[in-house]
Structures are given as structure tokens and as C-alpha cells.
Design an enzyme around this catalytic site. Structure first.
Site, PDB file in Angstrom:
ATOM      1  N   CYS A  20      86.538  51.338  14.828  1.00  0.00           N
ATOM      2  CA  CYS A  20      87.523  50.639  14.019  1.00  0.00           C
ATOM      3  C   CYS A  20      87.916  49.345  14.723  1.00  0.00           C
ATOM      4  O   CYS A  20      88.201  49.349  15.921  1.00  0.00           O
ATOM      5  CB  CYS A  20      88.782  51.447  13.752  1.00  0.00           C
ATOM      6  N   ARG A  32      82.329  47.538  15.207  1.00  0.00           N
ATOM      7  CA  ARG A  32      83.137  48.695  15.578  1.00  0.00           C
ATOM      8  C   ARG A  32      83.335  49.654  14.404  1.00  0.00           C
ATOM      9  O   ARG A  32      83.835  50.775  14.589  1.00  0.00           O
ATOM     10  CB  ARG A  32      84.499  48.242  16.091  1.00  0.00           C
ATOM     11  N   TRP A  57      85.836  52.808  10.633  1.00  0.00           N
ATOM     12  CA  TRP A  57      84.788  53.813  10.836  1.00  0.00           C
ATOM     13  C   TRP A  57      85.470  55.150  10.565  1.00  0.00           C
ATOM     14  O   TRP A  57      86.329  55.581  11.339  1.00  0.00           O
ATOM     15  CB  TRP A  57      84.267  53.744  12.266  1.00  0.00           C
ATOM     16  N   ASN A 114      93.866  52.474  15.089  1.00  0.00           N
ATOM     17  CA  ASN A 114      92.596  52.918  15.657  1.00  0.00           C
ATOM     18  C   ASN A 114      92.933  54.127  16.527  1.00  0.00           C
ATOM     19  O   ASN A 114      93.902  54.084  17.276  1.00  0.00           O
ATOM     20  CB  ASN A 114      92.021  51.766  16.503  1.00  0.00           C
ATOM     21  N   GLY A 115      92.157  55.197  16.411  1.00  0.00           N
ATOM     22  CA  GLY A 115      92.461  56.402  17.194  1.00  0.00           C
ATOM     23  C   GLY A 115      92.580  57.597  16.266  1.00  0.00           C
ATOM     24  O   GLY A 115      92.144  57.542  15.108  1.00  0.00           O
ATOM     25  N   GLU A 148      65.688  58.021  25.541  1.00  0.00           N
ATOM     26  CA  GLU A 148      66.374  56.818  25.053  1.00  0.00           C
ATOM     27  C   GLU A 148      65.544  56.129  23.957  1.00  0.00           C
ATOM     28  O   GLU A 148      66.096  55.631  22.978  1.00  0.00           O
ATOM     29  CB  GLU A 148      66.658  55.865  26.236  1.00  0.00           C
ATOM     30  N   LYS A 179      66.887  55.430  20.170  1.00  0.00           N
ATOM     31  CA  LYS A 179      66.880  54.117  19.517  1.00  0.00           C
ATOM     32  C   LYS A 179      66.295  54.231  18.117  1.00  0.00           C
ATOM     33  O   LYS A 179      66.832  53.694  17.173  1.00  0.00           O
ATOM     34  CB  LYS A 179      66.055  53.088  20.307  1.00  0.00           C
ATOM     35  N   GLU A 181      68.621  56.138  15.707  1.00  0.00           N
ATOM     36  CA  GLU A 181      69.861  55.402  15.411  1.00  0.00           C
ATOM     37  C   GLU A 181      69.666  54.353  14.320  1.00  0.00           C
ATOM     38  O   GLU A 181      70.510  54.206  13.455  1.00  0.00           O
ATOM     39  CB  GLU A 181      70.355  54.662  16.672  1.00  0.00           C
ATOM     40  N   HIS A 206      55.822  74.186  25.454  1.00  0.00           N
ATOM     41  CA  HIS A 206      56.733  75.322  25.270  1.00  0.00           C
ATOM     42  C   HIS A 206      57.485  75.248  23.936  1.00  0.00           C
ATOM     43  O   HIS A 206      58.576  75.788  23.825  1.00  0.00           O
ATOM     44  CB  HIS A 206      57.739  75.391  26.426  1.00  0.00           C
ATOM     45  N   LYS A 262      80.116  51.280  17.536  1.00  0.00           N
ATOM     46  CA  LYS A 262      79.754  50.808  18.870  1.00  0.00           C
ATOM     47  C   LYS A 262      80.578  51.481  19.954  1.00  0.00           C
ATOM     48  O   LYS A 262      80.072  51.864  20.995  1.00  0.00           O
ATOM     49  CB  LYS A 262      79.975  49.289  18.903  1.00  0.00           C
TER      50      LYS A 262
HETATM   51  C1  G6P Z   1      78.359  55.177  20.947  1.00  0.00           C
HETATM   52  C2  G6P Z   1      77.355  54.058  20.786  1.00  0.00           C
HETATM   53  C3  G6P Z   1      76.185  54.283  21.740  1.00  0.00           C
HETATM   54  C4  G6P Z   1      76.700  54.412  23.161  1.00  0.00           C
HETATM   55  C5  G6P Z   1      77.743  55.513  23.300  1.00  0.00           C
HETATM   56  C6  G6P Z   1      78.423  55.484  24.655  1.00  0.00           C
HETATM   57  O1  G6P Z   1      77.846  56.355  20.449  1.00  0.00           O
HETATM   58  O2  G6P Z   1      76.886  53.984  19.443  1.00  0.00           O
HETATM   59  O3  G6P Z   1      75.303  53.181  21.652  1.00  0.00           O
HETATM   60  O4  G6P Z   1      75.635  54.666  24.023  1.00  0.00           O
HETATM   61  O5  G6P Z   1      78.764  55.339  22.318  1.00  0.00           O
HETATM   62  O6  G6P Z   1      79.119  54.283  24.765  1.00  0.00           O
HETATM   63  P1  G6P Z   1      79.597  53.602  26.105  1.00  0.00           P
HETATM   64  O7  G6P Z   1      80.333  52.388  25.645  1.00  0.00           O
HETATM   65  O8  G6P Z   1      80.503  54.590  26.780  1.00  0.00           O
HETATM   66  O9  G6P Z   1      78.411  53.285  26.912  1.00  0.00           O
END
Ligand code: G6P
Length: 595
Positions: free
Chosen positions: A2, A27, A76, A102-103, A468, A472, A475, A491, A590
């Protein structure tokens, strides 16, 4: 999570708030709104579902007079579906109070019930609306006392126009201090280029901002310089932030290493850790805590710490750590990795570790963020603002800093220490050479576009790389992608393999190369298509894999920094070719400031 924006000053606030919301759209982007009261108390509340483009159409012909307090929000969803009623700002019963939040208000159900009994009318399903009615019923300060949970709040009143009331508990909120004007933002990036001074509100701090006065308490506000280059928060010539940020890789890594890595002297200097150097020497176990992409960089960190620092290391998901009953041992160091420095789970884990009096360290990108402030010592990534929701350059810089940290701890320098440092210094150039071949990756993404399932395989340092890479792809492309350790494939996941289930294998020339080759043979035998990321000059892999992307040779502990680049690019091209908004993928945010 947010975005909050606010403005009070002599300029017209509405376009300013809207522009700042645009900078914060990463955000949250499922609905948005703005609200204001001018100095005569005339108010407007405009909100809509969807991205900010929808809001822009609604406010196009609207004007807010100067001296008008304006607040805005991009959402969000946590409580309640993304619709107009649930979008912020929220209002009290009579539309005399507008509020953005926000929160999460954890006790909102009880509060809502008691407010309904007192005659309040609710219009939405959100926890936030409770705050608007609480303020109506009890006033700003008493309302805050009734809230259990986390909040960053900005509130404006019809009966007290020209002021913005702000408060923070658990969710970030920044006040930008200008000349006869104040800005409010949930992220300082939005204020880059607008003000030079900011106040990062501390938990429990609240205040009132008006044209030429600011009253913040109970703790005295600390005014700090804002040091973000506004250019960095722009896309420039790139079609997306994500692509720009992948291409920033070499510079980002150079900034992470600058002044810290000194191959000629054979040393690593980390100013941020100097203050705790004595305590560091006594650390006999390291716990690394993080979420998402930062967690995966932590998995690389674990191997680095074991190999170089020779410290037993365990990586834990911050959200799990919070509720685990791990024995607390003196001598344990807890390292928190976070791009945003605000992730609620990571922050809560940090507070737990601080309560246990562990030596807490941070690897954080966002300067001045909560995790940066609450760890005892740490190292900044210096990657610059990361706007694309899928983390790319921050991951790379985390790997850079983790490598430096593991070397900093290195008690007896390992064999070929100096050569290794030289190789680390050469990584940015090698990344540059990979980026030059990005068109090859685009062609590969086109070729594999028809598939809806992917297995990503790697071993050793490349196991987290595979995790990772898969993250990606899921996501931003919304296709199923699973990261697995090469040796574990037999396995279980091997049952999935057929001609419609491709594997992306990270199979560079290292200690486990031959083992990976055997794993890939098993896939080939089951007609699984293979796209390999391999070391330049490797002829064997060309015979086994359907497609190969070559990366330069480097030392095994540094491989993840090179190998992740083609995987990031593959996800980027795959997502864009499928027509997705890769900078703002569905359902994601984010900075996740809720648990
Ligand atoms: C969210 C983002 C990810 C990120 C994660 C941790 O889920 O979408 O891209 O890796 O938070 O965020 P940070 O800011 O703690 O690295």
C-alpha cells in the site's frame, strides 16, 4: 505494501499527491484514491478500482486549491476484495474525516462491533474503515490507543482543514520537510527530488503537519538528509523497471564492492561492522533470516559463511522463525536480509532476536528503514531504489555483500585468497558480457513460451540460484516453476518429466558438474526438454541439452552472481511476451508490511 502520499503546502496538492502515488504504485495497485479538504472545509473523495490510470481519468479535470491538505493511497488488498468501497481513503459516517492506512488492524472485528452498537455506519469490508470511525468517535490520539496491530496513518478533517495528522506503528511512514510545505509518503523514494530533508517516523510517533508548522511526538523527531537520486527512480529508456534493474547489475555490484573490496591489499573492509568487530569474533553460529528473494540470497550466504567464515550457519524463513522455539545460545549472530528493510515478518523476527540479546546484523538496501535502524550493525547494499516488484538487482547486491561479509569473517585466509578477491572484482565485467547477449535469452523465451510448467535444477551454490530463477518466472509469468536441488530430482519431481515439462538447468563447471550431468541424462532419457546455463567452452553440455546459454567461467562461490542474470532475463522476456505487466505482477507487492 500500500502506498500512502500526502501534501500540505502552498502548491496545488492534488497533482503532487497523484504523481507521488505513481512512484509508489509498485507497493500496491488493485485500487486507489485521493481525498482533500480545502481551507474552507470543502471536501472531495475520489476512488476507484484498478491501477492508477483509472484514478487519473477521474481526477483529470479536478483541482485542489492551494493550502489544501491532500491524502492519497494505492492499495494492496488484505481485508476485503479490491473494489471501490474497499479502496482508500476511508471516511467516517458524515464524510468529515478522510483517512488512509497501511498495515493491519488486528482487533478490527471487535472495534467494528462496538462502533456499530454506537450507531456507526460501515460501507466497506476493510479493517481500515474502523480507524476512520474510531477517530470520529474518540478523536485522533485516543483512537490510536485502541488499535492493536500495525499502522501508518494519514488523516484529514473537514473541521480542521489545512492539516494532516500522521501516526506510525509498525508500518513505515516518512514526512518530507520542504519550505512551507510537508509531504507524507510510505516510502522515501516518492520524495526524491522534492525535498532534501525527511523524518522517518518511529514506532509510536504521531503528529500534525500544517502549512508552516510541524508537531511530532512523543519522541523528538529526527530530521535526516534524503539521499536518493530521482533519476534512479525513473525508467529512462527501458520499457520496464525490471529490465532496467537487471541491466543495472554491473553498477549495482560495483557500488556494493566500492571501498570495501581491496584485492591489492588482500582485504575486505566493512565500515558498518567495525563497531561490533569484537563481538563478531565471538560468534560461533550464524542464523540468517529473510523472506522471498532475500531468503534465497541467504541460502547462498549460508554456503559462503560455511566456506569462508567457517561458521556453522542456518537460514530460516523469518515468518517461521518468529514462532519457533529455537534454543537461544549466546554467541549466535542473527543476520537479517531485506531489500526494503520493512518486511513485517523479517522485522518481527529481528525484534525477537533483539529481545534474546543476540548480535543482530543487517544487509539492507533501503537506507533509514526499520530493519536498518533496529539491527545493531550492518552493511547497506547501495543498490539504489528497486521499483520492479520482482527483485533482481537487490538479489545480486545481496550476494555481493554476503560474499564480502563471509570474507570479512574469514579467520585464516583460504588458499588463493588474493586471486579470489580479484575474481570477485571482475564479476561486474562478466555480468556486462552476459547482458550483451540478452537477445539470445529473448529468443529462448520465445521458444519456450508454449510451456506452462518448468523445473529449475541446480546443486551447491546453484541450488539457491535455481530456486530464485523459478521464483522469478512464477512471479511475473504466472506459470508453474519449481526450483529443486539436482540430486533430489530423482526423489519425486522426475515423475513430472515428459516432453511437455522442460527443465532449466544451471550446470556450470564446478565441483558438482558431473553430478548435474547425470541428473540431466535422467531427464533426457524421459524426453524432457533441457535449457542449460553452462560455462563458456563446455562442449559436452551442447550434446545433452536442447539449448544452451553460455556464461563466463568464474570461481564456484561467485557463480550465483553470474548465473542468476540469464534466469532473471528469461523470466522478464517470458512475462512480457505473455503480455503481463512485469513491473506490477498480479497479487504481489514490493514491500510486504503485513504478516
Ligand atoms: C515481497 C517481494 C519480494 C521480496 C520479499 C522480501 O514478497 O515481492 O520480491 O523478495 O517481499 O522483501 P525484502 O524487502 O524484505 O527483501
Amino acid at each position: 505494501m500500500c502506498g500512502i502520499a500526502g501534501y500540505i503546502g502552498k502548491k496545488e496538492g492534488l497533482p503532487i499527491v497523484f504523481t507521488n502515488l505513481r512512484k509508489l504504485e509498485y507497493r500496491g495497485y488493485d485500487s486507489a484514491g485521493v481525498a482533500f479538504f480545502d481551507f474552507r472545509g470543502n471536501g472531495k473523495l475520489i476512488k476507484t478500482v484498478g491501477k492508477l490510470d483509472n484514478l487519473e481519468k477521474l481526477i483529470k479535470n479536478k483541482k485542489s486549491l492551494p493550502l489544501t491538505a491532500v491524502v492519497g493511497h494505492t492499495r494492496w488488498a488484505t481485508h476485503g476484495v479490491p473494489n471501490k468501497a474497499n479502496a482508500h481513503p476511508h471516511a467516517d459516517c458524515d464524510g468529515k474525516i478522510f483517512l488512509v492506512h497501511n498495515g493491519i488492524i488486528e482487533n478490527y472485528q471487535e472495534l467494528k462491533e462496538s462502533l456499530i452498537k454506537k450507531g456507526h455506519n460501515f460501507r466497506s469490508q476493510t479493517d481500515t474503515e474502523v480507524a476512520a470511525h474510531l477517530v470520529e468517535e474518540y478523536g485522533f490520539e485516543p483512537a490510536l490507543k485502541k488499535i492493536v496491530g500495525a499502522y501508518a496513518l494519514a488523516v484529514i478533517y473537514k473541521n480542521d482543514p489545512g492539516k494532516i495528522y500522521v501516526a506510525r506503528l509498525g508500518s513505515p511512514l516518512v514526512v518530507g520537510v520542504g519550505q512551507d510545505e510537508y509531504y507524507v509518503a510510505s516510502d522515501p523514494t516518492a520524495l526524491a527530488g522534492l525535498v532534501k530533508k525527511v523524518i522517518y517516523l518511529k514506532d509510536g510517533q504521531r503528529g500534525v503537519l500544517s502549512l508552516n508548522s510541524m508537531l511530532i511526538g512523543p519522541a523528538r523527531p529526527k530530521i535526516e538528509p534524503l539521499d536518493i537520486d530521482p533519476e534512479q527512480a525513473q525508467k529512462g529508456d527501458f520499457p520496464h523497471f525490471m529490465l532496467k534493474e537487471i541491466f543495472e547489475g554491473p553498477e549495482v555490484l560495483l557500488s556494493a564492492l566500492r571501498g570495501r573490496l581491496m584485492p591489492d591489499k588482500g582485504i575486505v573492509k566493512l565500515g558498518g561492522l567495525e563497531g561490533v568487530a569484537d563481538q563478531l569474533r565471538k560468534v560461533d553460529k550464524m542464523e540468517i533470516l529473510a523472506c522471498g528473494t532475500s531468503y534465497y540470497s541467504g541460502l547462498v550466504g549460508e554456503l559462503l559463511f560455511e566456506e569462508f567464515a567457517r561458521i556453522p550457519t542456518e537460514v530460516l524463513l523469518a515468518s517461521e522463525y518468529r514462532y519457533r522455539k529455537l534454543p537461544v545460545k549466546k554467541g549466535t549472530g542473527a543476520l537479517f536480509i531485506s531489500q526494503s528493510g520493512e518486511t513485517a515478518d523479517t522485522l518481527a523476527a529481528l525484534r525477537k532476536a533483539n529481545n534474546h540479546k543476540l548480535l543482530t546484523l543487517g544487509i539492507v538496501n533501503a537506507v533509514g528503514s526499520s530493519i536498518a535502524r533496529e539491527t545493531k550493525a550492518g552493511v547497506y547494499n547501495h543498490a539504489g531504489p528497486e521499483i520492479g516488484v520482482a527483485s533482481t538487482k537487490a538479489f545480486l547486491s545481496q550476494l555481493g555483500v554476503l560474499t564480502l561479509m563471509s570474507l570479512y569473517f574469514n579467520p585464516r585466509k583460504t588458499k588463493n585468497h588474493k586471486e579470489f578477491l580479484e575474481e570477485l572484482a571482475a564479476i561486474p565485467l562478466k555480468i556486462r558480457s552476459i547482458l550483451k547477449e540478452s537477445n539470445q535469452i529473448k529468443t529462448l523465451a520465445k521458444k519456450y513460451l508454449k510451456y506452462n510448467n518448468f523445473l529449475y535444477l541446480g546443486r551447491g551454490y546453484n541450488y539457491p540460484t535455481a530456486l530464485e530463477g523459478a521464483l522469478k518466472l512464477k512471479e511475473i509469468s504466472y506459470v508453474h516453476a519449481e526450483g529443486y536441488a539436482g540430486g533430489e530430482m530423482k526423489h519425486g519431481p522426475i515423475a513430472l518429466i515428459d516432453k511437455n515439462f522442460p527443465t532449466i538447468a544451471v550446470v556450470t563447471k564446478n565441483l558438482v558438474y558431473e553430478k548435474m550431468i547425470s541428473n540431466l541424462e535422467e531427464i533426457k532419457a524421459r524426453s524432457g526438454p533441457i535449457l542449460a546455463i553452462a560455462t563458456a567452452g563446455d562442449k559436452k553440455i551442447a550434446k545433452l541439452a536442447d539449448d544452451v546459454f553460455y556464461v563466463p567461467k568464474t570461481a564456484e562461490p561467485l557463480e550465483a552472481m553470474l548465473n542468476i542474470i540469464p534466469l532473471q532475463l528469461f523470466a522478464y522476456y517470458f512475462g512480457t511476451l505473455r503480455g503481463h505487466d512485469v513491473d506490477k505482477p498480479r497479487n504481489l507487492a514490493k514491500s510486504v508490511t503485513v504478516e
